[in-house]
Design an enzyme around this catalytic site. Structure first.
Site, PDB file in Angstrom:
ATOM      1  N   ARG A 165      52.525  44.959  45.683  1.00  0.00           N
ATOM      2  CA  ARG A 165      52.146  45.896  44.562  1.00  0.00           C
ATOM      3  C   ARG A 165      52.953  46.979  44.583  1.00  0.00           C
ATOM      4  NH1 ARG A 165      51.331  41.395  44.287  1.00  0.00           N
ATOM      5  NH2 ARG A 165      49.580  40.281  43.869  1.00  0.00           N
ATOM      6  N   SER A 239      42.389  43.218  38.750  1.00  0.00           N
ATOM      7  CA  SER A 239      42.110  43.977  39.999  1.00  0.00           C
ATOM      8  C   SER A 239      42.071  45.049  40.090  1.00  0.00           C
ATOM      9  CB  SER A 239      42.911  43.122  41.030  1.00  0.00           C
ATOM     10  OG  SER A 239      42.930  41.622  40.861  1.00  0.00           O
ATOM     11  N   GLU A 338      44.611  49.728  42.938  1.00  0.00           N
ATOM     12  CA  GLU A 338      46.045  48.939  42.429  1.00  0.00           C
ATOM     13  C   GLU A 338      45.995  49.516  41.202  1.00  0.00           C
ATOM     14  OE1 GLU A 338      47.133  44.602  41.184  1.00  0.00           O
ATOM     15  OE2 GLU A 338      45.861  44.710  42.757  1.00  0.00           O
TER      16      GLU A 338
END
Length: 350
Positions: A165, A239, A338
């Site tokens: 990520r 998320s 995130e």
């Protein structure tokens, strides 16, 4: 076409959390021919925040600076040979729309990434991934422009420095890159990734015994719809936290105390490590389904923070801070957001 520049612009409709906030200036880029005008508008000012689909951002308060909204359009096949099919998508294209387009063209490799919200231009910035596949697995290159110097560049995978990520675009100190278009290397031959249990179960439930890439994409969509709230019905950004990666030694200590913690192979600073399930850690701390006012944690997935209606960005980030503190206290593991937090709240450390 003249560049759209709006002062004191409302942002509620531009983020999937549905949080009310405003930007000091909102600039919308619809066409590459507007780049010179864009650079002039940004001259001598701070770097803008580039907004794609607004599906991975939490506006924690009003944004005093400039937000740049990218709506460049266009998808095409660049080449089709023994090396595979090279497709190109403009940065403003909807990601799931791109997945559907590629399957319709019999270009395979994106099926496990179906229904991920956001834009094509944001995909390499986040190095999006799901169900055993990351963008970096099928990434070829991208075209970008440095908003400060005006220099254009084509960046290959190594230039993007992809991580979990993560990418070079998220790291401070480099050029102010604006992604214009992304190229992906797909295949006419199917190479299905079915090792994720949820996909196999969804295919079995649907009675699919010999799945095609279309079947896999639909299975992924069913799984995501069953697990994650629809942001058009319940504000969220998917998320909210990354799955933490810890050393093998630290993982061993945790598993000795908590043998049920889901964990998977990973790499940390070039060394073999273990990735832990952030959702499991959060749920173990009792947060799943919790709600305070309109800020809450989804009842189906502990990794998803939700806006039940009128939650502010400050309320949501306050909830996130309490979740992170409880996981740190119980497991000694630090969760990293995130979602992008804008502006970064005082006292929030990455």
């Amino acid at each position: 076409m003249t560049l759209s520049i709006v002062r004191n612009a409302p942002l509620q409709s531009l983020n999937t959390f549905g949080v009310a906030a405003s930007a000091g200036t909102l600039i919308t880029l619809d066409n590459q021919s507007q780049l010179a005008e864009l650079r002039a508008a940004l001259a001598d000012g701070p770097a803008p925040f580039v907004l794609g689909g607004g599906s991975n951002v939490l506006f924690t308060a009003d944004v005093p600076g400039t937000i740049l909204r990218v709506r460049l359009r266009g998808i095409r096949i660049v080449s089709d040979d023994r090396r595979g099919v090279l497709i190109e998508a403009a940065a403003g294209e909807d990601w799931d729309g791109l997945v559907r387009w590629s399957l319709a063209q019999r270009c395979y490799g994106l099926e496990n990434l179906a229904l991920i919200p956001g834009s094509a231009g944001a995909a390499p910035i986040q190095n999006i991934g799901a169900y055993g596949v990351e963008l970096s697995d099928i990434f070829d290159s991208l075209d970008a422009v440095d908003l400060e110097s005006g220099a254009s560049a084509t960046l290959a995978a190594d230039d993007c420095a992809f991580g979990y990520r993560d990418s070079v675009f998220k790291r401070p100190g480099g050029p102010r890159w604006l992604v214009l278009r992304v190229r992906l290397r797909l295949s006419r031959t199917t190479h299905l990734r079915l090792d994720h249990g949820d996909i196999g179960r969804s295919l079995n439930t649907a009675g699919v015994r010999r799945p095609t890439p279309y079947d896999v994409a639909e299975a992924v969509r069913r799984v995501r719809r069953a697990k994650l709230p629809d942001p058009t019905q319940l504000g969220n950004a998917g998320s909210f936290f990354k799955n933490p990666i810890v050393s093998i030694a630290r993982a061993g200590q945790l598993l000795a105390e908590h043998p049920d913690v889901p964990n998977y192979p990973a790499v940390l600073a070039g060394v073999a490590a273990r990735k832990l399930s952030a959702a499991w850690l959060i749920e173990a701390c009792g947060w799943k389904g919790m709600r305070k006012g309109d800020a809450g944690v989804d009842a189906r997935h502990a990794l998803v923070l939700v806006n039940h209606g009128e939650a502010t960005g400050a309320q949501l980030i306050g909830l996130a801070a309490r979740i992170r503190a409880s996981v740190q206290e119980r497991f000694g593991v630090r969760l990293e957001a995130e979602a992008v937090l804008l502006p970064t709240p005082a006292g929030w450390e990455p």
